[in-house]
Design a protein around this motif. Structure first.
Motif, PDB file in Angstrom:
ATOM      1  N   LEU A 155      41.084  51.095  42.574  1.00  0.00           N
ATOM      2  CA  LEU A 155      41.846  50.671  41.400  1.00  0.00           C
ATOM      3  C   LEU A 155      42.764  49.500  41.730  1.00  0.00           C
ATOM      4  CD1 LEU A 155      42.701  54.135  39.808  1.00  0.00           C
ATOM      5  CD2 LEU A 155      41.117  52.416  38.909  1.00  0.00           C
ATOM      6  N   GLU A 156      43.348  49.508  42.919  1.00  0.00           N
ATOM      7  CA  GLU A 156      44.181  48.374  43.337  1.00  0.00           C
ATOM      8  C   GLU A 156      43.345  47.115  43.491  1.00  0.00           C
ATOM      9  OE1 GLU A 156      46.158  49.538  46.890  1.00  0.00           O
ATOM     10  OE2 GLU A 156      47.464  51.011  45.888  1.00  0.00           O
ATOM     11  N   LEU A 157      42.168  47.244  44.098  1.00  0.00           N
ATOM     12  CA  LEU A 157      41.280  46.086  44.251  1.00  0.00           C
ATOM     13  C   LEU A 157      40.813  45.582  42.890  1.00  0.00           C
ATOM     14  CD1 LEU A 157      39.102  47.292  47.275  1.00  0.00           C
ATOM     15  CD2 LEU A 157      40.975  45.636  47.325  1.00  0.00           C
ATOM     16  N   GLN A 158      40.494  46.511  41.996  1.00  0.00           N
ATOM     17  CA  GLN A 158      40.070  46.136  40.653  1.00  0.00           C
ATOM     18  C   GLN A 158      41.184  45.376  39.926  1.00  0.00           C
ATOM     19  OE1 GLN A 158      37.515  46.001  38.939  1.00  0.00           O
ATOM     20  NE2 GLN A 158      37.813  46.528  36.799  1.00  0.00           N
ATOM     21  N   ARG A 159      42.406  45.817  40.099  1.00  0.00           N
ATOM     22  CA  ARG A 159      43.546  45.154  39.470  1.00  0.00           C
ATOM     23  C   ARG A 159      43.712  43.734  39.986  1.00  0.00           C
ATOM     24  NH1 ARG A 159      48.525  47.598  41.867  1.00  0.00           N
ATOM     25  NH2 ARG A 159      47.964  46.077  43.476  1.00  0.00           N
ATOM     26  N   ASP A 160      43.534  43.566  41.303  1.00  0.00           N
ATOM     27  CA  ASP A 160      43.820  42.270  41.929  1.00  0.00           C
ATOM     28  C   ASP A 160      42.635  41.311  41.924  1.00  0.00           C
ATOM     29  OD1 ASP A 160      46.323  43.303  42.466  1.00  0.00           O
ATOM     30  OD2 ASP A 160      45.858  43.828  44.551  1.00  0.00           O
ATOM     31  N   TYR A 161      41.400  41.855  41.919  1.00  0.00           N
ATOM     32  CA  TYR A 161      40.222  40.990  42.109  1.00  0.00           C
ATOM     33  C   TYR A 161      39.075  41.394  41.188  1.00  0.00           C
ATOM     34  CZ  TYR A 161      42.738  40.126  46.483  1.00  0.00           C
ATOM     35  OH  TYR A 161      43.694  39.816  47.425  1.00  0.00           O
ATOM     36  N   LYS A 162      39.355  41.742  39.963  1.00  0.00           N
ATOM     37  CA  LYS A 162      38.369  42.341  39.066  1.00  0.00           C
ATOM     38  C   LYS A 162      37.044  41.583  39.021  1.00  0.00           C
ATOM     39  CE  LYS A 162      37.589  43.589  34.237  1.00  0.00           C
ATOM     40  NZ  LYS A 162      38.170  43.682  32.877  1.00  0.00           N
ATOM     41  N   ASP A 163      37.105  40.273  38.859  1.00  0.00           N
ATOM     42  CA  ASP A 163      35.886  39.498  38.648  1.00  0.00           C
ATOM     43  C   ASP A 163      35.093  39.253  39.934  1.00  0.00           C
ATOM     44  OD1 ASP A 163      36.518  39.342  35.970  1.00  0.00           O
ATOM     45  OD2 ASP A 163      37.581  37.432  36.171  1.00  0.00           O
ATOM     46  N   LYS A 164      35.628  39.648  41.065  1.00  0.00           N
ATOM     47  CA  LYS A 164      34.976  39.367  42.346  1.00  0.00           C
ATOM     48  C   LYS A 164      34.276  40.572  42.959  1.00  0.00           C
ATOM     49  CE  LYS A 164      36.127  34.985  43.142  1.00  0.00           C
ATOM     50  NZ  LYS A 164      35.115  33.939  43.448  1.00  0.00           N
TER      51      LYS A 164
END
Length: 317
Positions: free
Chosen positions: A135-144
């Protein structure tokens, strides 16, 4: 047993790195456009599939967990070598078995790379620590960030035939969590049951619609259908003349654009392999650095012919 079957099916072939059994020059592939660098996160997996190409299981630690520090070293080498890498891929085993998986993924995303994680979306991914990290990664880098889920077949009973009773339901639960949290998903299926491409894609389309999964069944980059690597079938050796005969460029073969890093049990350092399919073939280990991995790859294995040149497969997204 698989090795013996392979040797019997292709007896006399794939013996010489440079020359085929009938004396012709063996085809080779240059690293012309390195787009994807793969990392095997370790061969341990929460399940044991019937036809796993890398024999992942809850006990197979032939490839041990790679660390965030080791991954970072190769990310540094990408910059040093000026490789035009677009994508970092993570495969296993089950990547979310690796306790440093979130840190490893963040290290790649921080560099601006697209990241593809191959997962079964089962219990290892659904642990609280992994879900919070994702969820943290999704928040920070969603499109990647993309997670490619292994759904061997859209019919539960056939998927479970490969992965164990109840596996399909657990994978769907993981996919629903990813859907509800707006992760980008893709799916990897298999052709072991002999369905036509059209029938397979129609079946996956219905499955995606039923669960409201935003995955395009007709897009080969979002729904990847892998040919089977049957080691009991005889395959032709690929010579330099085959490129013209097949009307195919060596640049289209996976090893023209990708390499994979693994950490063998007992090894001091990770090693770089020619591709993702030949983790246990010493001939395809190219050294410990990306500089060494810039050498040409000689197509001296049945998988090179059937899976890559003739099957046209790619592990990338």
């Amino acid at each position: 047993m698989k090795d013996n079957a392979l040797q019997l099916a292709n007896i006399g072939k794939f013996q010489n790195k440079f020359v085929t059994a009938d004396g012709q020059t063996r085809a080779s592939v240059a690293l012309t456009n390195p787009e994807t660098l793969w990392f095997n996160t370790g061969t341990l997996c929460n399940i044991e599939c019937v036809n796993c190409y890398i024999a992942s299981s809850p006990t197979n630690d032939a490839l041990v967990y790679i660390t965030a520090a080791e991954v970072t070293d190769y990310l540094n080498q990408i910059e040093e070598r000026n490789w035009p890498i677009r994508e970092i891929g993570f495969t296993g085993g089950e990547p979310f078995m690796n306790p440093e998986m979130i840190e490893i993924t963040r290290a790649a995303l921080e560099r601006g790379f697209e990241v593809l994680i191959l997962t079964n979306a089962m219990q290892p991914m659904m642990r609280r620590k992994m879900r919070e990290g994702l969820l943290e990664l999704q928040r920070d880098y969603k499109d990647k960030l993309t997670l490619r889920i292994s759904v061997d077949h859209y019919r539960p009973e056939l998927h479970d035939e490969e992965r164990g009773v109840g596996s399909f339901a657990k994978t769907v639960t993981g996919m629903e969590w990813l859907r509800d949290n707006n992760f980008t998903m893709a799916v990897a299926g298999r052709s072991v049951w002999g369905d036509t491409d059209g029938d397979s894609r129609a079946g996956y389309a219905a499955f995606f619609k039923a669960h409201d999964f935003d995955i395009d069944a007709q897009n080969p980059g979002e729904t990847v259908l892998f040919p089977e690597m049957d080691e009991t079938i005889e395959v032709p050796e690929i010579t330099t003349a085959c490129w013209d005969i097949l009307n195919k460029s060596p640049d289209a073969v996976m090893c023209a654009s990708a390499r994979m890093v693994v950490k063998r049990k007992g090894a001091d350092r990770p090693a770089v392999l020619a591709c993702t399919l030949l983790s246990y073939s010493p001939e395809f280990e190219m050294g410990t650095t990306l500089a060494e991995a810039e050498a040409d790859v000689h197509l001296n294995h049945p998988h090179c012919a059937k899976f890559c040149v003739l099957g046209g497969a790619s592990c990338s997204g």
